[in-house]
Design a protein around this motif. Structure first.
Motif, PDB file in Angstrom:
ATOM      1  N   TYR A 151       0.813  -1.060  -0.114  1.00 26.90           N
ATOM      2  CA  TYR A 151      -0.074  -0.051   0.028  1.00 26.90           C
ATOM      3  C   TYR A 151       0.918   1.345   0.085  1.00 26.90           C
ATOM      4  N   CYS A 152       1.873   1.301   0.799  1.00 24.29           N
ATOM      5  CA  CYS A 152       2.999   2.205   0.869  1.00 24.29           C
ATOM      6  C   CYS A 152       3.436   2.476  -0.428  1.00 24.29           C
ATOM      7  N   ALA A 153       3.758   1.582  -0.954  1.00 27.11           N
ATOM      8  CA  ALA A 153       4.502   1.454  -2.308  1.00 27.11           C
ATOM      9  C   ALA A 153       3.685   2.219  -3.348  1.00 27.11           C
ATOM     10  N   SER A 154       2.342   1.778  -3.316  1.00 24.80           N
ATOM     11  CA  SER A 154       1.356   2.366  -4.504  1.00 24.80           C
ATOM     12  C   SER A 154       1.299   3.800  -4.033  1.00 24.80           C
ATOM     13  N   LYS A 155       1.250   4.407  -2.875  1.00 25.68           N
ATOM     14  CA  LYS A 155       1.204   5.674  -2.554  1.00 25.68           C
ATOM     15  C   LYS A 155       2.371   6.583  -2.816  1.00 25.68           C
ATOM     16  N   PHE A 156       3.688   5.795  -2.678  1.00 26.49           N
ATOM     17  CA  PHE A 156       4.785   6.509  -2.946  1.00 26.49           C
ATOM     18  C   PHE A 156       4.756   6.699  -4.640  1.00 26.49           C
ATOM     19  N   ALA A 157       4.150   5.818  -5.268  1.00 27.96           N
ATOM     20  CA  ALA A 157       4.167   6.024  -6.688  1.00 27.96           C
ATOM     21  C   ALA A 157       3.270   7.381  -7.073  1.00 27.96           C
ATOM     22  N   VAL A 158       2.077   7.529  -6.277  1.00 23.79           N
ATOM     23  CA  VAL A 158       1.152   8.314  -6.568  1.00 23.79           C
ATOM     24  C   VAL A 158       2.102   9.660  -6.299  1.00 23.79           C
ATOM     25  N   ASP A 159       2.901   9.875  -5.441  1.00 21.75           N
ATOM     26  CA  ASP A 159       3.620  10.869  -5.159  1.00 21.75           C
ATOM     27  C   ASP A 159       4.601  11.327  -6.068  1.00 21.75           C
ATOM     28  N   ALA A 160       5.232  10.157  -6.719  1.00 20.50           N
ATOM     29  CA  ALA A 160       6.206  10.466  -7.769  1.00 20.50           C
ATOM     30  C   ALA A 160       5.724  10.853  -9.009  1.00 20.50           C
ATOM     31  N   LEU A 161       4.329  10.103  -9.420  1.00 23.53           N
ATOM     32  CA  LEU A 161       3.658  10.256 -10.568  1.00 23.53           C
ATOM     33  C   LEU A 161       3.110  11.886 -10.572  1.00 23.53           C
TER      34      LEU A 161
END
Length: 251
Positions: A151-161
């Motif tokens: 879940y954290c990885a998916s939201k880190f991805a949202v931040d990067a995107l």
């Protein structure tokens, strides 16, 4: 004067639904979600405040997303703002015990779904030479916590995107904002814990969590900024929360 148009994903509950209600006086709304009956009811509720168009699809289904957005009538083809809100957490387990199905659900919904919805709308905004994209991230996109791994990885991805979108879309006059809430009292934990209502409720006991309406008000504020101002990155926490893992509870 015609109101600008805002498209909201995940509009059937939580932050998306609260945002629809908060922004109805200011925007025409394209409300998107998986539950048609709920969308229809929300449309009836808000129809006295604004024009509403609904689209029923799952953001994880690429073809359904593209078909739905392509189906918009001409009078709804211009989209001035996009709220990428759809997404969820599934499970809370150490990486070695994680469910592949849960991993897929989170990466497909939180990351790929955001991309699927954004792509055709970015094309519209490029042609317009304006627009505003708001991505709902999470404190979990700023800090990793135990058992939160994917879940954290998916939201880190949202931040990067979000950061990448802001750079790439800068030449086209498109604003890009990320809002990263901490603990918000919605159905989030109920979904994460597979419908275990008691366990879900325990997450919000002993302190005052953020409410969906608090995030909706933040969204309203972001969208109300002057044309030359973009609130690019916002972390919003309840007063009782200091970090992803530190919460003052009075039980």
């Amino acid at each position: 004067m015609t109101k600008p148009t805002l498209l909201i994903t995940g509009a059937t509950s939580g932050i998306g639904k609260a945002a629809a209600k908060a922004l109805a006086p200011t925007y025409r709304l394209i409300l998107c979600g998986r539950r048609k009956a709920v969308l229809d009811e929300l449309k009836r509720e808000l129809s006295s405040l604004t024009e509403v168009h609904t689209l029923t699809f799952d953001v994880r289904d690429k073809q359904a997303v593209f078909a739905a957005i392509d189906s918009l009538p001409n009078e709804w083809s211009r989209i001035d703002a996009l709220l990428n809100n759809a997404g969820n957490a599934h499970g809370l387990a150490p990486i070695q015990d994680g469910s592949v199905e849960d991993w897929d659900a989170m990466m497909d919904g939180n990351v790929k779904g955001l991309l699927y919805v954004s792509k055709p709308i970015i094309e519209k905004m490029k042609n317009q030479g304006s627009g505003h994209i708001i991505n709902i991230g999470s404190i979990a996109g700023k800090e990793v916590y135990p058992n939160g791994n994917v879940y954290c990885a998916s939201k880190f991805a949202v931040d990067a995107l979000t950061q990448g979108m802001r750079m790439d879309l800068n030449p086209f006059g498109i604003k890009v904002t990320a809002i990263h809430p901490g603990l918000v009292e919605t159905d989030f934990s109920l979904v994460r814990f597979k419908g275990d209502a008691e366990r879900a409720a325990s997450v919000y006991k002993g302190y005052k969590a953020l409410q969906a309406e608090d995030i909706a008000e933040t969204i309203r504020f972001v969208l109300s900024a002057p044309a030359h101002v973009v609130l690019s990155d916002i972390v919003i926490l309840p007063t009782a929360q200091a970090s992803a893992t530190i919460v003052k509870k009075t039980l």
